[in-house]
Design a protein around this motif. Sequence first.
Motif, mmCIF file in Angstrom:
data_model
loop_
_atom_site.group_PDB
_atom_site.id
_atom_site.type_symbol
_atom_site.label_atom_id
_atom_site.label_comp_id
_atom_site.label_asym_id
_atom_site.label_seq_id
_atom_site.Cartn_x
_atom_site.Cartn_y
_atom_site.Cartn_z
ATOM 1 N N GLU A 176 4.579 -16.349 36.591
ATOM 2 C CA GLU A 176 5.587 -16.621 37.625
ATOM 3 C C GLU A 176 6.912 -15.917 37.338
ATOM 4 O O GLU A 176 7.759 -15.813 38.221
ATOM 5 C CB GLU A 176 5.804 -18.120 37.831
ATOM 6 N N ASN A 177 7.078 -15.410 36.131
ATOM 7 C CA ASN A 177 8.304 -14.679 35.791
ATOM 8 C C ASN A 177 8.066 -13.177 35.660
ATOM 9 O O ASN A 177 8.859 -12.465 35.054
ATOM 10 C CB ASN A 177 8.922 -15.237 34.509
ATOM 11 N N HIS A 178 6.966 -12.698 36.256
ATOM 12 C CA HIS A 178 6.749 -11.258 36.364
ATOM 13 C C HIS A 178 7.365 -10.826 37.702
ATOM 14 O O HIS A 178 6.815 -11.109 38.768
ATOM 15 C CB HIS A 178 5.255 -10.930 36.338
ATOM 16 N N LEU A 179 8.512 -10.199 37.615
ATOM 17 C CA LEU A 179 9.244 -9.804 38.824
ATOM 18 C C LEU A 179 8.729 -8.479 39.340
ATOM 19 O O LEU A 179 8.382 -7.596 38.552
ATOM 20 C CB LEU A 179 10.741 -9.705 38.498
ATOM 21 N N ASN A 180 8.698 -8.319 40.668
ATOM 22 C CA ASN A 180 8.250 -7.038 41.217
ATOM 23 C C ASN A 180 9.429 -6.175 41.655
ATOM 24 O O ASN A 180 9.359 -5.457 42.646
ATOM 25 C CB ASN A 180 7.232 -7.240 42.348
ATOM 26 N N VAL A 181 10.508 -6.254 40.885
ATOM 27 C CA VAL A 181 11.674 -5.404 41.095
ATOM 28 C C VAL A 181 12.119 -4.907 39.727
ATOM 29 O O VAL A 181 12.072 -5.652 38.746
ATOM 30 C CB VAL A 181 12.828 -6.167 41.803
ATOM 31 N N LYS A 182 12.486 -3.634 39.638
ATOM 32 C CA LYS A 182 12.945 -3.083 38.360
ATOM 33 C C LYS A 182 14.294 -3.678 38.000
ATOM 34 O O LYS A 182 15.245 -3.580 38.769
ATOM 35 C CB LYS A 182 13.076 -1.559 38.450
ATOM 36 N N ILE A 183 14.370 -4.273 36.830
ATOM 37 C CA ILE A 183 15.628 -4.821 36.323
ATOM 38 C C ILE A 183 16.209 -3.784 35.351
ATOM 39 O O ILE A 183 15.923 -3.808 34.155
ATOM 40 C CB ILE A 183 15.417 -6.191 35.634
ATOM 41 N N GLU A 184 16.983 -2.865 35.907
ATOM 42 C CA GLU A 184 17.564 -1.784 35.110
ATOM 43 C C GLU A 184 18.897 -2.251 34.547
ATOM 44 O O GLU A 184 19.964 -1.769 34.922
ATOM 45 C CB GLU A 184 17.673 -0.518 35.950
ATOM 46 N N ALA A 185 18.788 -3.227 33.666
ATOM 47 C CA ALA A 185 19.952 -3.854 33.038
ATOM 48 C C ALA A 185 19.494 -4.466 31.730
ATOM 49 O O ALA A 185 18.323 -4.793 31.559
ATOM 50 C CB ALA A 185 20.534 -4.936 33.950
ATOM 51 N N GLY A 186 20.439 -4.606 30.801
ATOM 52 C CA GLY A 186 20.116 -5.219 29.527
ATOM 53 C C GLY A 186 19.529 -4.232 28.537
ATOM 54 O O GLY A 186 19.727 -3.023 28.640
ATOM 55 N N GLU A 187 18.778 -4.776 27.570
ATOM 56 C CA GLU A 187 18.256 -3.949 26.475
ATOM 57 C C GLU A 187 17.039 -3.143 26.908
ATOM 58 O O GLU A 187 16.192 -3.615 27.652
ATOM 59 C CB GLU A 187 17.912 -4.832 25.276
ATOM 60 N N LYS A 188 16.971 -1.922 26.382
ATOM 61 C CA LYS A 188 15.851 -1.016 26.639
ATOM 62 C C LYS A 188 14.935 -0.992 25.413
ATOM 63 O O LYS A 188 15.178 -1.688 24.429
ATOM 64 C CB LYS A 188 16.386 0.390 26.933
ATOM 65 N N VAL A 189 13.896 -0.166 25.476
ATOM 66 C CA VAL A 189 12.997 0.012 24.340
ATOM 67 C C VAL A 189 13.819 0.501 23.137
ATOM 68 O O VAL A 189 14.664 1.380 23.295
ATOM 69 C CB VAL A 189 11.903 1.050 24.684
ATOM 70 N N PRO A 190 13.584 -0.053 21.948
ATOM 71 C CA PRO A 190 14.342 0.424 20.779
ATOM 72 C C PRO A 190 14.102 1.917 20.541
ATOM 73 O O PRO A 190 13.000 2.423 20.756
ATOM 74 C CB PRO A 190 13.763 -0.400 19.621
ATOM 75 N N LEU A 191 15.143 2.605 20.107
ATOM 76 C CA LEU A 191 15.038 4.034 19.874
ATOM 77 C C LEU A 191 14.198 4.346 18.641
ATOM 78 O O LEU A 191 13.625 5.427 18.534
ATOM 79 C CB LEU A 191 16.435 4.642 19.718
ATOM 80 N N THR A 192 14.115 3.390 17.722
ATOM 81 C CA THR A 192 13.366 3.611 16.488
ATOM 82 C C THR A 192 11.937 3.112 16.566
ATOM 83 O O THR A 192 11.097 3.526 15.784
ATOM 84 C CB THR A 192 14.066 2.935 15.305
ATOM 85 N N GLY A 193 11.638 2.214 17.486
ATOM 86 C CA GLY A 193 10.283 1.658 17.587
ATOM 87 C C GLY A 193 9.899 0.919 16.318
ATOM 88 O O GLY A 193 10.725 0.597 15.499
#
Length: 194
Positions: A176-193
């Motif tokens: 129920e918390n899988h949104l079908n809109v891109k949330i282009e805000a907040g933290e992204k994938v870590p650069l170091t993985g």
Amino acid sequence: MNKLLLIPFFIILTLFHKNGFCQDYTTELASHREKYKLETQGRFPGQLQDFYAENTKFRIEASYKKPRKPKTISVPTSGVKIKDYIEFAVVTFKIEGKKYKITTYRQSPVLPLYRNLVFVPFKDPSAPKDTYGGGRYMDMDVNDFKDGKVILDFNKAYNPYCAFSDGWNCPIPPKENHLNVKIEAGEKVPLTGH
């Protein structure tokens, strides 16, 4: 005073008020992120984190309803544990005129250390390319919810520990918390993985 002279005065006053708010929010968000980065890097030294630029489109005044009979759900994690959460409120919000819902939770049972914590796990189509594939989280406070209104600030979305290292039991956002809109805000994938 001449009425024509008052018009520019009110325009300047309005701009100052709006820009003052933006500067206050920019400072508050920068401080929030710095504190979060220090905590994360203390636990995972050498990690390089990445964030979307501040986007006030994703700081949303939303409405909420608390369920009459909150359900307790068992949430699978990325590890072997199952964690129990109780529904706190269903938040309804709009992005670009389209309505969405997200469910907020509290730990079950509520531990004294987290007595005011409201947990918001979610996943959106920015994953796994731009954001962590397992979803992201937001933390809120029970006192943020007042008179049917709440501010939902996706600029404060953060990665679970699993984005930085294996071996953690990170709750997987429920369907129920899988949104079908891109949330282009907040933290992204870590650069170091990892």
